[in-house]
Every structure is written in structure tokens, then in C-alpha cells.
Design a protein around this motif. Structure first.
Motif, short mmCIF file in Angstrom:
data_model
loop_
_atom_site.label_atom_id
_atom_site.label_comp_id
_atom_site.label_asym_id
_atom_site.label_seq_id
_atom_site.Cartn_x
_atom_site.Cartn_y
_atom_site.Cartn_z
N ASN A 1 -19.04 34.71 -14.35
CA ASN A 1 -18.40 33.70 -13.48
C ASN A 1 -17.09 34.28 -12.95
OD1 ASN A 1 -20.13 31.11 -14.22
ND2 ASN A 1 -19.61 32.13 -16.15
N PRO A 2 -17.18 35.20 -12.00
CA PRO A 2 -15.96 35.87 -11.53
C PRO A 2 -15.02 34.95 -10.76
CG PRO A 2 -17.83 36.51 -10.20
CD PRO A 2 -18.39 35.70 -11.32
N HIS A 3 -15.54 33.89 -10.16
CA HIS A 3 -14.69 33.00 -9.37
C HIS A 3 -14.21 31.78 -10.15
CE1 HIS A 3 -15.66 35.36 -5.86
NE2 HIS A 3 -16.98 35.18 -6.06
N SER A 4 -14.59 31.68 -11.40
CA SER A 4 -14.18 30.53 -12.22
C SER A 4 -13.02 30.96 -13.13
CB SER A 4 -15.33 30.02 -13.08
OG SER A 4 -16.40 29.57 -12.25
N PRO A 5 -12.02 30.12 -13.25
CA PRO A 5 -10.88 30.47 -14.11
C PRO A 5 -11.24 30.31 -15.59
CG PRO A 5 -10.56 28.29 -13.22
CD PRO A 5 -11.84 28.80 -12.59
N LEU A 6 -10.54 31.00 -16.42
CA LEU A 6 -10.71 30.87 -17.87
C LEU A 6 -9.93 29.67 -18.39
CD1 LEU A 6 -10.36 34.60 -19.04
CD2 LEU A 6 -12.47 33.26 -18.85
N ALA A 7 -10.41 29.09 -19.46
CA ALA A 7 -9.68 28.02 -20.14
C ALA A 7 -8.40 28.58 -20.75
CB ALA A 7 -10.56 27.37 -21.20
N PRO A 8 -7.41 27.75 -21.02
CA PRO A 8 -6.14 28.26 -21.56
C PRO A 8 -6.30 29.07 -22.84
CG PRO A 8 -5.88 26.00 -20.84
CD PRO A 8 -7.34 26.30 -20.73
N ALA A 9 -7.20 28.63 -23.75
CA ALA A 9 -7.37 29.37 -25.00
C ALA A 9 -7.98 30.74 -24.75
CB ALA A 9 -8.25 28.56 -25.96
N GLU A 10 -9.01 30.82 -23.90
CA GLU A 10 -9.64 32.10 -23.59
C GLU A 10 -8.69 33.01 -22.83
OE1 GLU A 10 -12.88 29.51 -24.78
OE2 GLU A 10 -11.09 29.24 -23.57
N LEU A 11 -7.91 32.45 -21.92
CA LEU A 11 -6.95 33.26 -21.18
C LEU A 11 -5.89 33.85 -22.10
CD1 LEU A 11 -5.87 34.29 -18.47
CD2 LEU A 11 -4.60 32.13 -18.26
N CYS A 12 -5.46 33.08 -23.09
CA CYS A 12 -4.45 33.59 -24.05
C CYS A 12 -5.02 34.74 -24.87
CB CYS A 12 -3.99 32.45 -24.95
SG CYS A 12 -2.84 32.94 -26.25
N LEU A 13 -6.24 34.58 -25.39
CA LEU A 13 -6.83 35.65 -26.19
C LEU A 13 -7.07 36.90 -25.36
CD1 LEU A 13 -9.39 33.87 -28.55
CD2 LEU A 13 -6.99 34.43 -28.93
N LEU A 14 -7.51 36.73 -24.12
CA LEU A 14 -7.74 37.89 -23.27
C LEU A 14 -6.43 38.61 -22.97
CD1 LEU A 14 -9.83 39.49 -21.69
CD2 LEU A 14 -9.39 37.99 -19.72
N THR A 15 -5.35 37.85 -22.78
CA THR A 15 -4.04 38.47 -22.53
C THR A 15 -3.55 39.23 -23.76
OG1 THR A 15 -3.50 36.67 -21.00
CG2 THR A 15 -1.68 38.02 -21.79
N LEU A 16 -3.72 38.64 -24.94
CA LEU A 16 -3.29 39.32 -26.16
C LEU A 16 -4.18 40.52 -26.46
CD1 LEU A 16 -2.51 36.26 -28.50
CD2 LEU A 16 -0.88 37.69 -27.26
N GLY A 17 -5.47 40.43 -26.11
CA GLY A 17 -6.38 41.54 -26.38
C GLY A 17 -6.09 42.77 -25.57
N GLU A 18 -5.38 42.64 -24.46
CA GLU A 18 -5.03 43.79 -23.63
C GLU A 18 -3.83 44.56 -24.17
OE1 GLU A 18 -4.41 42.15 -19.83
OE2 GLU A 18 -6.55 41.82 -19.39
N ILE A 19 -3.16 44.05 -25.20
CA ILE A 19 -2.01 44.73 -25.78
C ILE A 19 -2.51 45.69 -26.85
CG2 ILE A 19 0.17 44.45 -27.01
CD1 ILE A 19 0.35 41.63 -25.89
N PRO A 20 -2.30 47.00 -26.71
CA PRO A 20 -2.80 47.94 -27.72
C PRO A 20 -2.02 47.82 -29.03
CG PRO A 20 -1.47 49.09 -26.09
CD PRO A 20 -1.62 47.69 -25.59
N HIS A 21 -2.77 47.96 -30.13
CA HIS A 21 -2.18 47.91 -31.48
C HIS A 21 -1.37 46.62 -31.69
CE1 HIS A 21 -3.36 52.12 -31.67
NE2 HIS A 21 -2.63 52.37 -30.59
N LEU A 22 -1.97 45.51 -31.31
CA LEU A 22 -1.25 44.23 -31.40
C LEU A 22 -0.92 43.88 -32.85
CD1 LEU A 22 -0.18 41.61 -30.13
CD2 LEU A 22 -2.50 40.69 -30.27
N ASN A 23 -1.89 44.07 -33.74
CA ASN A 23 -1.66 43.69 -35.14
C ASN A 23 -0.54 44.53 -35.75
OD1 ASN A 23 -2.03 42.42 -37.58
ND2 ASN A 23 -3.75 43.71 -38.20
N SER A 24 -0.52 45.83 -35.46
CA SER A 24 0.54 46.68 -36.00
C SER A 24 1.90 46.29 -35.45
CB SER A 24 0.25 48.15 -35.67
OG SER A 24 -0.97 48.56 -36.25
N ARG A 25 1.96 45.95 -34.19
CA ARG A 25 3.24 45.54 -33.59
C ARG A 25 3.78 44.28 -34.25
NH1 ARG A 25 3.92 48.34 -28.72
NH2 ARG A 25 2.00 49.30 -27.93
#
Length: 560
Positions: free
Chosen positions: A223-247
């Protein structure tokens, strides 16, 4: 008598009207502990919806000191902002509209406030805009837009792939966090002004798993034209940060080290101070000597000492006549033999604090702190390698303007981490030496008290301190009860016999033996002298006369 005179004569009379009016008077200085509110004005006692006249009357009645002088007159109003572009600038095409809530009329302020005499809009300066650029940037392109930019509402349903429970947890956490788009820069630089310790803990609970990221990316691709829900958007944003757990772990350790160190150092300091107070207490030594003497007499032996755990059983042993506990007799003996002795409990306050600590947990916390410090160095090496690889490969900038370690400010926590961890390592060495030496001193203190090496290994510091603390509390309670009983007996004996300060005892004390003999002789002469004045014999009958018949007599009235 006037009311004012009654008030003066009886100062304890409670004037309710005067008391309530004094409560309504404003305080001379509005300070609550260390919080200073003295800049609040008396006019701010009234609300804005009250009438001007009633407000002025009520404040005049309630205000004691005069109001501060008003502010100087405000400067002349600046011309209002132009509601349309400059003259000659016409809108050639349709642009996006901002559907805000326009303030139709700006009413004047009812009175001069702390913020001035006019609204903030009246003091704004006009801004000259490049209308051509704005027209080009915000040109309306008809029905090609997916979002309604004005209201922020989405025209299409959002994509949601998480479970309801997981989605609710993320939504609740997002209510206390900044917008997801602002999280990556703050995490890269470890900016504590944006995310505090609680926010870091919330982010640690929101770290996405690989499965969740795969589901979100697949749903986004479908669904490229549909926006993500707030929870999914948050996880996707955090998932793009490398080594998030270590940071996040490294950040949390840097913020928690002071409190973790304090949890270990404070119990050790209480134990060290407890040993010093016990060894310096003369009352404690007197108690041990008295209990040892009593025990040797009752047991018929000559013991050189006893284990201090028996101090807790002194209140359980009672004599066979008065049924008083042995601790009561120990207190009586100490007060007779050592009148300068104290209640012991107030002399060993650190023992009570040490008895409330768990030193096995202190050892566990110290081991965990060492492990976390070692893991922090490993995590820092991982982040440094990732940064060096990014710099060496000359990676392109992240899409969306994201930041990494290279763009973090020099004074940020991320840049100071190597120095901070080095300092923590040095402090950990000091803490390790303190922990080892305090525990060894406690073992030597038990040997000083006569414990064997086997007893030293089996005795826990918290159990020992708790036993001594409980005994000292029982000793103080028993001692206070004995002193109270003696005070009552002293008061009772003073009420039965005249004290030395009574008038009779004072006169008796002032008389000399010769004066007492003289008074005794005079009293005997009076008793031996025959009576010369005739007395009326009341056994014989006599005539009765009214008082009015006796000349010179006047009737008297009874007084009640």
C-alpha cells in the motif's frame, strides 16, 4: 463596658470576624520553602471574569499594603499586520489555505497586567514576504494531493499490522514522547534536554523486532499510497537507527551510574560508621560488662564474653518474684552504677540504618555495575566502528534529513562518552576498594567482639546490626519506663509530706532550737495560769430577749 474594653480585658477571646479578615489579608512575602512567588501582584487575586468595579472594591478591601505603581504607559501601537500581500502582488493561482481559527476582534485588556497593557498581537512588527516564492511553493494542484494539509486529516485509511495490545502500548508511550520524526536526532546525539531517563526507558520498551519491521515494510510496499498508523510509523522510524539497543543501553548507563554508585556506597558508609559508633560507645561497654557479670553469677561460671545475639533475649528472661524481665534489672543496675550512661539508641543511629540494608544485594549490585561498565565499553567500540565505516565509505546523507554521530554537537553526551566512561572506570576502582575494605573491617570488628572465625563467616552484617539496633531500642524503652515510674513516685511522696519549699517547712527550717524552747515555755505558762475572766455557763436556763430590746443594738441583714 465596651466591646473593645472586653477584648482588652480578656485577651483569649476569639474574634471570628477579625480572625477571618486577617486570613484574607495578603502575605507580606509570598515564599513557600525555596520557591519565591513574591513577584505576584495583589491585583492577580481576582479572576478576569469578575466585574471591574467589584474587583477593585474587593481588592481594596482585602489588600493591606498599597498596590505597586503601575507600569509606564505602553508605546504607541504598531500598525497591524497586513492581511493580504503587498500592494501590487496578486495571487495568480490557487494556493493551499490555512484553516485556522481567526481572532475576529481583539478586545482591549481590562487592566494593566504583568505582561503589559495590550495583547501580543498589537506589538508585532510587520513582516515582508516573498509572495512569488510562497505562491510557487504552496500552489494548489487540484485533486493530486493525498492529505488534507490544512486539517491534517488523512483521506485514506492507515496501514496497521501490529496486534491491538502492542499498538496500545506504543500509542501510550508516544503520548509522553516527542513526535517520532524528532526521535532519531535526539538518540544520535543523546540529547538529555529532549529525552530524559524515563523517555529512554520507554524507548527501550519500543525497540522493534525484526519480524515487526518485516511486516511493516511488506504492508508499506503493498500500500504505497496509504499512510502508516502512528504505532507502525514509530517502529519504522526507530528501526532505521543502527545499533538502537546499544545506544539506548549506553545512554541509560551514563544517566544511571550516579544512582547505582550511591546504592552501593551509602550502605557501606552506614556500616563503617556503625562500627565506629559501637566501638566508641561507653554505654554499650557498660551494658556488656553488666550482663556478663549477671550471667556469670547466675551460671556460676567465669565466662570471658558471650555472643551478642543473646542481647535480644534479655527481655524474655524474668525473675521468679516480681516477674520483671532481666533487661529491667540491667537498666536499674546501670542507672545506679553508671548514672552518666545514655539510652544507647541515640548513640548508634548508624547501626539502625545499617540494619535496614541488604549487604548481599549490595554485593550483587556491585557485580552488576562492573558488568555494565565493561559492556558499555564494548557498545562504545561498536558505535565508533560504525561511525568510522560511515565516514570511510563517505555514505550519503540519510533521507529525510536524519542525523548521525558525525553531526552531533561537540558538547553532546555522545561526544563526551569516552571521557565519561573513563571517569566511571576510575570511580569503579575506588568503589571496589571501598567495598573490599569495609567488609574486611567488619570481619575484624567481629573478631574484636570475640567472635571466632567460623562465626565471622556465618554472620551477616545486616543481621548483626539489626540485632544490636533492636536491643538498643528495647533498652531505651525500658529505661524511659523506669525513669517515668521514679518520677511518679517522687511526685506522690512530695504530695504526702510537705516539701522543703512549702511555707510551714520554710518557717520550721528558719527557727533555731532556742526559739523553739522559748515558745514551748510560753505555751506551758498559759496552760498553767488560772482563768480570771468569768465565762457564761450555758447549762443554766436564761431569759430570751429580742435584739431590738437591747439598747444600742441594730438589726443586721444576712449577706449571701
Amino acid at each position: 463596658m465596651k466591646e473593645s474594653d472586653q477584648t482588652k480585658d480578656n485577651p483569649l477571646t476569639w474574634d471570628f470576624d477579625q480572625s477571618w479578615s486577617s486570613l484574607l489579608d495578603p502575605a507580606a512575602r509570598l515564599c513557600l520553602n525555596t520557591l519565591d512567588f513574591s513577584d505576584l501582584w495583589d491585583e492577580e487575586d481576582s479572576t478576569e471574569d469578575e466585574g471591574t468595579s467589584s474587583t477593585s472594591e474587593s481588592t481594596a478591601c482585602l489588600r493591606g499594603p498599597p498596590a505597586p505603581p503601575p507600569l509606564p504607559p505602553p508605546p504607541p501601537p504598531v500598525p497591524s499586520l497586513p492581511s493580504a500581500p503587498d500592494t501590487g502582488a496578486t495571487i495568480k493561482c490557487r494556493t493551499l489555505k490555512l484553516h485556522w481559527r481567526e481572532l475576529q476582534s481583539l478586545a482591549p485588556l481590562p487592566r494593566t497586567t504583568r505582561f503589559g497593557g495590550q495583547t501580543i498581537w498589537a506589538g508585532l512588527e510587520p513582516v515582508h514576504l516573498d509572495t512569488n516564492k510562497l505562491e510557487y511553493l504552496f500552489e494548489s494542484k487540484g485533486g493530486s494531493t493525498i492529505f488534507n494539509v490544512v486539517s491534517g486529516k488523512q483521506k485514506q485509511p492507515s496501514v496497521s499490522v501490529l496486534t491491538m495490545k502492542r499498538s496500545n502500548i506504543i500509542t501510550i508511550a508516544l503520548s509522553s514522547l516527542p513526535p517520532p520524526r524528532l526521535l532519531p536526532p535526539a538518540i544520535y546525539s543523546m540529547d538529555s534536554s529532549v529525552l530524559d531517563r524515563e523517555d529512554v526507558q520507554r524507548l527501550q520498551a519500543l525497540i522493534p523486532t525484526e519480524e515487526e519491521l518485516c511486516l511493516i515494510k511488506e504492508a508499506k510496499a503493498q500500500n504505497p499510497h496509504s499512510p502508516l498508523a502512528p504505532a507502525e510509523l514509530c517502529l519504522l522510524t526507530l528501526g532505521e537507527i543502527p545499533h538502537l539497543n546499544s545506544r539506548l543501553q549506553l545512554w541509560a548507563f551514563a544517566l544511571d551510574y550516579d544512582s547505582l554508585e550511591r546504592e552501593i556506597a551509602e550502605p557501606l558508609f552506614h556500616l563503617k560508621l556503625a562500627m565506629e559508633q559501637l566501638s566508641a560507645s561507653q554505654t554499650f561497654r557498660c551494658i556488656l560488662a553488666t550482663v556478663l557479670a549477671i550471667g556469670n553469677f547466675l551460671n556460676g561460671c567465669k565466662a570471658r564474653g558471650f555472643e551478642l545475639s543473646y542481647l535480644g533475649k534479655l527481655s524474655q528472661v524474668r525473675d521468679t518474684h516480681t516477674r520483671q524481665p532481666l533487661l529491667h534489672h540491667v537498666c536499674v543496675l546501670l542507672m545506679q552504677l553508671y548514672p552518666q550512661s545514655s539510652d544507647l539508641y541515640s548513640d548508634i543511629t548508624a547501626v539502625t540504618k545499617a540494619g535496614k540494608c541488604d549487604y548481599s544485594l549490595v554485593q550483587s549490585n556491585f557485580s552488576q555495575l562492573e558488568a555494565q561498565c565493561k559492556a558499555s565499553w564494548e557498545q562504545l567500540k561498536i558505535l565508533d566502528k560504525a561511525e568510522d565505516k560511515r565516514k570511510g565509505g563517505k555514505a550519503q546523507k540519510r533521507r529525510g534529513g536524519g542525523e548521525d554521530e558525525a553531526s552531533a554537537p561537540e558538547g553532546s553526551l555522545r561526544r563526551r562518552l569516552p571521557k565519561i566512561l573513563k571517569e566511571y572506570e576510575e570511580r569503579l576502582k575506588v568503589l571496589r576498594a571501598v567495598h573490599r575494605r569495609v567488609i574486611n573491617r567488619f570481619h575484624s570488628f567481629l573478631l574484636f567482639l570475640g567472635y571466632s572465625k567460623t562465626m565471622v563467616r556465618d554472620t551477616k552484617a545486616e543481621d548483626f546490626c539489626r540485632t544490636v539496633s533492636n536491643f538498643s531500642l528495647e533498652y531505651r524503652t525500658t529505661r524511659q519506663a523506669i525513669l517515668l515510674q521514679r518520677e511518679r513516685e517522687r511526685q506522690k511522696s512530695g504530695a504526702e509530706s510537705p516539701g522543703p519549699n512549702t511555707p510551714a517547712a520554710r518557717r520550721k527550717h528558719q527557727q533555731t532550737p532556742s526559739q523553739e524552747c522559748e515558745e514551748q515555755r510560753k505555751l506551758e505558762e498559759v496552760l498553767k495560769t488560772p482563768e480570771s475572766t468569768p465565762r457564761l455557763d450555758f447549762t443554766l436556763p436564761r431569759n430570751r430577749r429580742r435584739m431590738t430590746d437591747i439598747p444600742g443594738s441594730q438589726p443586721r441583714k444576712l449577706t449571701w
